[in-house]
Write a protein that holds these residues in place. Structure first.
Motif, PDB file in Angstrom:
ATOM      1  N   PRO A   1       0.826  -1.214   0.000  1.00 23.18           N
ATOM      2  CA  PRO A   1       0.000   0.000   0.000  1.00 23.18           C
ATOM      3  C   PRO A   1       0.864   1.271   0.000  1.00 23.18           C
ATOM      4  CG  PRO A   1      -0.954  -1.605   1.476  1.00 23.18           C
ATOM      5  CD  PRO A   1       0.391  -2.158   1.045  1.00 23.18           C
ATOM      6  N   ARG A   2       1.984   1.202   0.706  1.00 23.90           N
ATOM      7  CA  ARG A   2       2.892   2.365   0.737  1.00 23.90           C
ATOM      8  C   ARG A   2       3.464   2.657  -0.652  1.00 23.90           C
ATOM      9  NH1 ARG A   2       5.739   4.556   5.003  1.00 23.90           N
ATOM     10  NH2 ARG A   2       7.557   5.771   4.404  1.00 23.90           N
ATOM     11  N   ASP A   3       3.797   1.611  -1.416  1.00 20.44           N
ATOM     12  CA  ASP A   3       4.289   1.805  -2.788  1.00 20.44           C
ATOM     13  C   ASP A   3       3.243   2.536  -3.632  1.00 20.44           C
ATOM     14  OD1 ASP A   3       6.658   0.350  -2.252  1.00 20.44           O
ATOM     15  OD2 ASP A   3       5.717  -1.543  -2.876  1.00 20.44           O
ATOM     16  N   ILE A   4       1.995   2.152  -3.465  1.00 22.70           N
ATOM     17  CA  ILE A   4       0.907   2.788  -4.221  1.00 22.70           C
ATOM     18  C   ILE A   4       0.786   4.255  -3.816  1.00 22.70           C
ATOM     19  CG2 ILE A   4      -1.595   2.816  -4.595  1.00 22.70           C
ATOM     20  CD1 ILE A   4      -1.452  -0.293  -4.350  1.00 22.70           C
ATOM     21  N   ALA A   5       0.824   4.527  -2.522  1.00 16.23           N
ATOM     22  CA  ALA A   5       0.729   5.906  -2.034  1.00 16.23           C
ATOM     23  C   ALA A   5       1.856   6.760  -2.603  1.00 16.23           C
ATOM     24  CB  ALA A   5       0.753   5.927  -0.506  1.00 16.23           C
ATOM     25  N   GLN A   6       3.075   6.233  -2.574  1.00 21.48           N
ATOM     26  CA  GLN A   6       4.218   6.986  -3.094  1.00 21.48           C
ATOM     27  C   GLN A   6       4.105   7.200  -4.597  1.00 21.48           C
ATOM     28  OE1 GLN A   6       7.489   4.607  -1.616  1.00 21.48           O
ATOM     29  NE2 GLN A   6       7.713   5.887   0.210  1.00 21.48           N
ATOM     30  N   HIS A   7       3.706   6.152  -5.321  1.00 18.23           N
ATOM     31  CA  HIS A   7       3.595   6.258  -6.772  1.00 18.23           C
ATOM     32  C   HIS A   7       2.541   7.289  -7.175  1.00 18.23           C
ATOM     33  CE1 HIS A   7       3.758   4.962 -10.951  1.00 18.23           C
ATOM     34  NE2 HIS A   7       2.436   4.968 -10.936  1.00 18.23           N
ATOM     35  N   LEU A   8       1.417   7.258  -6.499  1.00 20.69           N
ATOM     36  CA  LEU A   8       0.317   8.166  -6.836  1.00 20.69           C
ATOM     37  C   LEU A   8       0.436   9.525  -6.147  1.00 20.69           C
ATOM     38  CD1 LEU A   8      -2.655   5.644  -6.662  1.00 20.69           C
ATOM     39  CD2 LEU A   8      -1.424   6.441  -8.691  1.00 20.69           C
TER      40      LEU A   8
ATOM     41  N   SER B   1      -5.875   8.298   1.950  1.00 24.82           N
ATOM     42  CA  SER B   1      -6.453   8.211   0.604  1.00 24.82           C
ATOM     43  C   SER B   1      -6.177   6.857  -0.027  1.00 24.82           C
ATOM     44  CB  SER B   1      -5.904   9.325  -0.293  1.00 24.82           C
ATOM     45  OG  SER B   1      -6.327  10.578   0.163  1.00 24.82           O
ATOM     46  N   THR B   2      -4.989   6.325   0.242  1.00 26.35           N
ATOM     47  CA  THR B   2      -4.635   5.007  -0.292  1.00 26.35           C
ATOM     48  C   THR B   2      -5.545   3.934   0.296  1.00 26.35           C
ATOM     49  OG1 THR B   2      -2.344   5.712  -0.553  1.00 26.35           O
ATOM     50  CG2 THR B   2      -2.764   3.340  -0.580  1.00 26.35           C
ATOM     51  N   THR B   3      -5.831   4.019   1.568  1.00 26.76           N
ATOM     52  CA  THR B   3      -6.736   3.056   2.202  1.00 26.76           C
ATOM     53  C   THR B   3      -8.115   3.115   1.549  1.00 26.76           C
ATOM     54  OG1 THR B   3      -5.538   3.156   4.291  1.00 26.76           O
ATOM     55  CG2 THR B   3      -7.823   2.387   4.380  1.00 26.76           C
ATOM     56  N   LYS B   4      -8.631   4.320   1.328  1.00 25.89           N
ATOM     57  CA  LYS B   4      -9.939   4.469   0.667  1.00 25.89           C
ATOM     58  C   LYS B   4      -9.899   3.904  -0.754  1.00 25.89           C
ATOM     59  CE  LYS B   4     -11.418   8.538   3.226  1.00 25.89           C
ATOM     60  NZ  LYS B   4     -11.715   9.971   3.147  1.00 25.89           N
ATOM     61  N   LEU B   5      -8.821   4.187  -1.480  1.00 18.16           N
ATOM     62  CA  LEU B   5      -8.642   3.674  -2.831  1.00 18.16           C
ATOM     63  C   LEU B   5      -8.655   2.149  -2.827  1.00 18.16           C
ATOM     64  CD1 LEU B   5      -7.377   4.193  -5.891  1.00 18.16           C
ATOM     65  CD2 LEU B   5      -5.298   3.557  -4.710  1.00 18.16           C
ATOM     66  N   LEU B   6      -7.881   1.551  -1.928  1.00 18.90           N
ATOM     67  CA  LEU B   6      -7.802   0.091  -1.875  1.00 18.90           C
ATOM     68  C   LEU B   6      -9.121  -0.524  -1.407  1.00 18.90           C
ATOM     69  CD1 LEU B   6      -4.165  -0.381  -0.567  1.00 18.90           C
ATOM     70  CD2 LEU B   6      -5.033  -0.680  -2.906  1.00 18.90           C
ATOM     71  N   ASP B   7      -9.813   0.135  -0.486  1.00 15.21           N
ATOM     72  CA  ASP B   7     -11.137  -0.343  -0.083  1.00 15.21           C
ATOM     73  C   ASP B   7     -12.076  -0.383  -1.292  1.00 15.21           C
ATOM     74  OD1 ASP B   7     -10.323  -0.574   2.561  1.00 15.21           O
ATOM     75  OD2 ASP B   7     -11.323   1.289   3.216  1.00 15.21           O
ATOM     76  N   ARG B   8     -12.025   0.673  -2.092  1.00 14.47           N
ATOM     77  CA  ARG B   8     -12.877   0.778  -3.281  1.00 14.47           C
ATOM     78  C   ARG B   8     -12.512  -0.310  -4.303  1.00 14.47           C
ATOM     79  NH1 ARG B   8     -12.005   5.921  -3.683  1.00 14.47           N
ATOM     80  NH2 ARG B   8     -10.392   5.833  -5.271  1.00 14.47           N
ATOM     81  N   LEU B   9     -11.223  -0.484  -4.567  1.00 21.15           N
ATOM     82  CA  LEU B   9     -10.782  -1.474  -5.550  1.00 21.15           C
ATOM     83  C   LEU B   9     -11.027  -2.901  -5.068  1.00 21.15           C
ATOM     84  CD1 LEU B   9      -7.466   0.142  -6.853  1.00 21.15           C
ATOM     85  CD2 LEU B   9      -9.674   0.008  -8.032  1.00 21.15           C
ATOM     86  N   GLU B  10     -10.927  -3.106  -3.781  1.00 24.04           N
ATOM     87  CA  GLU B  10     -11.192  -4.432  -3.225  1.00 24.04           C
ATOM     88  C   GLU B  10     -12.697  -4.730  -3.302  1.00 24.04           C
ATOM     89  OE1 GLU B  10      -9.038  -6.949   0.184  1.00 24.04           O
ATOM     90  OE2 GLU B  10      -9.959  -5.088   0.892  1.00 24.04           O
TER      91      GLU B  10
END
Length: 157
Positions: free
Chosen positions: A65-72, A78-87
């Motif tokens: 999740p940290r890689d995604i946060a850094q990349h984006l 926000s990353t947690t919300k994004l991953l909740d949505r994608l999951e």
């Protein structure tokens, strides 16, 4: 602010042609990615996260999740919300890290991978077919150039 660069030599004109071509390719990629948002009924950040996962998966690299946060360049909240949505939509799964008991990784689901390639398979085939026209030496130079250019534009990659 720098002055506008006007090429004077043949070499500088060749450089300008390459930079103009890169801009054209960037525009084409942006249009392709915009189309993907509509085709997959997702926002731009969701699509960017899926693209990251696809690219890293092809390199056999784990994604946290940290890689995604850094990349984006988004917060962990926000990353947690994004991953909740994608999951919830069935596009990703969060799993235990294989070698770090405290860590988590994010992986694409088969459905997400299949949807991506179903939607963009034709474009990917066309890009592969065009690339096949070049010999190995040319492809090596092109790959090195694009890798160097990407590193110049985004040293965090």
């Amino acid at each position: 602010m720098s002055d506008r660069w006007l090429p004077q030599t043949d070499h500088e004109r060749a450089v300008m042609r390459v930079l103009t071509s890169i801009r054209g390719m960037s525009d084409a990629m942006e249009r392709m990615h915009s189309g993907m948002k509509g085709d997959m009924d997702m926002n731009a950040t969701d699509i960017a996260a899926l693209r990251l996962l696809i690219i890293r998966e092809q390199k056999r690299a784990l994604v946290s999740p940290r890689d995604i946060a850094q990349h984006l360049r988004i917060s962990t909240a926000s990353t947690t919300k994004l991953l909740d949505r994608l999951e919830a939509s069935g596009h990703v799964e969060r799993r235990a890290h294989p070698s770090d008991r405290r860590g988590r990784i994010v992986v694409l689901t088969d459905d997400a991978r299949n949807a991506f390639f179903r939607i963009f398979g034709e474009r990917l085939r066309a890009m592969r077919d065009m690339t096949m026209r070049y010999d190995e030496e040319s492809l090596s130079v092109i790959a090195r150039f694009l890798d160097d250019l990407a590193g110049t534009m985004d040293p965090v990659r």
